[in-house]
Scaffold this active site. Sequence first.
Site, PDB file in Angstrom:
ATOM      1  N   ARG A 233       0.856  -1.189   0.000  1.00  0.00           N
ATOM      2  CA  ARG A 233       0.000   0.000   0.000  1.00  0.00           C
ATOM      3  C   ARG A 233       0.891   1.236   0.000  1.00  0.00           C
ATOM      4  NH1 ARG A 233      -3.493  -2.281  -1.888  1.00  0.00           N
ATOM      5  NH2 ARG A 233      -5.560  -2.818  -1.078  1.00  0.00           N
ATOM      6  N   GLU A 262      -3.738   7.653  -4.453  1.00  0.00           N
ATOM      7  CA  GLU A 262      -4.083   7.169  -5.803  1.00  0.00           C
ATOM      8  C   GLU A 262      -5.422   7.724  -6.268  1.00  0.00           C
ATOM      9  OE1 GLU A 262      -3.896   2.896  -5.662  1.00  0.00           O
ATOM     10  OE2 GLU A 262      -1.840   2.933  -4.953  1.00  0.00           O
ATOM     11  N   HIS A 280      -0.908   0.815 -10.121  1.00  0.00           N
ATOM     12  CA  HIS A 280      -1.570  -0.183  -9.261  1.00  0.00           C
ATOM     13  C   HIS A 280      -2.160  -1.332 -10.101  1.00  0.00           C
ATOM     14  CE1 HIS A 280      -3.662  -0.714  -5.103  1.00  0.00           C
ATOM     15  NE2 HIS A 280      -3.453  -1.893  -5.681  1.00  0.00           N
TER      16      HIS A 280
END
Length: 326
Positions: A233, A262, A280
Amino acid sequence: MSRPILFQTGPMMAMIEKQLRDSFEVHTIWNATDPEKLICDVGPNVRGIATSAFSNTGRELIDACPKLEIISSFGVGYNTVDAPHAANKNVIVTNTPDVLTEEVADTAWGLLLMTVRELSAAERHLRSEGWLQGPYPLTRGTLQNKRIGIAGLGRIGKAIARRAVASGLKISYFGRNKQSDLNWPFYNDLETMARNVDILLAVLPGGNATDKIIGQSVLQALGPDGILINVGRGTAVDETALIQALKSETIMSAGLDVFENEPKVPQSLMDLNNVVLLPHVGSASVHTRDAMGQLVVDNLRSWFKSGQPLTPVAETPFDGEQNNAP
Ligand code: NAP
């Protein structure tokens, strides 16, 4: 018989949405004209929530649904769900582990190679016709005779470790607990591990306990030949400290699949040449995302059919005695 009523907190893959509509009465919060009114009107009868890491299922939403039994979350990371609060309310939380493990490990390994051997920069060199002027410079980075420290040696961390063994790297790991079945050096202090490895690969969950755990002191300990890879993360890395460390060459380079905020990636990070950036995509193949989506649906169907969640998270282990069981 009437179908169980669900809230869906954000948009989901079409194959999930179709199956949810087939089996449940679904109310979508994110595109409601008045989400607060919807929560107020429908919340009292909601028995399940379908959610993901991209929308919040916090305390307020859980409290607005007094008949809530289960929260089924897409993805293995579920830091956007208030799982401890759900546990207090006897609500089961499920995620989608295992089905994505090998895909994320493949992505992590690809990102590591791209970063260490500068593969995306080498491809840009070819595409911009730089090769016609001369070869791409030799890379300082190599995997030969290197040591990798894995922060978060869980399901995905272990799958990455298998790839590291195949590549001949020396492995150590950081976590809260030493794993008795493993002989690799264990560190419960991240800075100390960073000092003793060449590559620090983070695959930690998000949340308060890991927030900015990789900061200035860890990066300094990693050192000028050190490489950071993060596929866990974004919040686990202090992005400002990382940008500074890359600019000042406190570390050699970094490869990131996840970011603090993000999908916003700081321009100052994008301006740097010694970092490889991916949007991601750890689990982002049709094969794996379909398997994850199916598990979101199957957890809900299994719960409402037989009272069994398939993949409950650690905070809400299933012991068959949930007050809210259907
Ligand atoms: P997992 O099996 O639960 O492994 C997590 C590991 O992290 C465990 O070994 C745990 O070890 C360690 N850990 C947890 N909290 C910690 C803390 N506060 N300090 C130090 N270590 C801690 O989970 P997984 O399936 O491998 O997934 C790991 C994470 O990867 C997910 O939570 C998600 O955030 C991320 N992920 C990213 C992508 C992507 O697309 N990039 C895809 C999937 C998952 P100890 O219990 O010993 O501390």
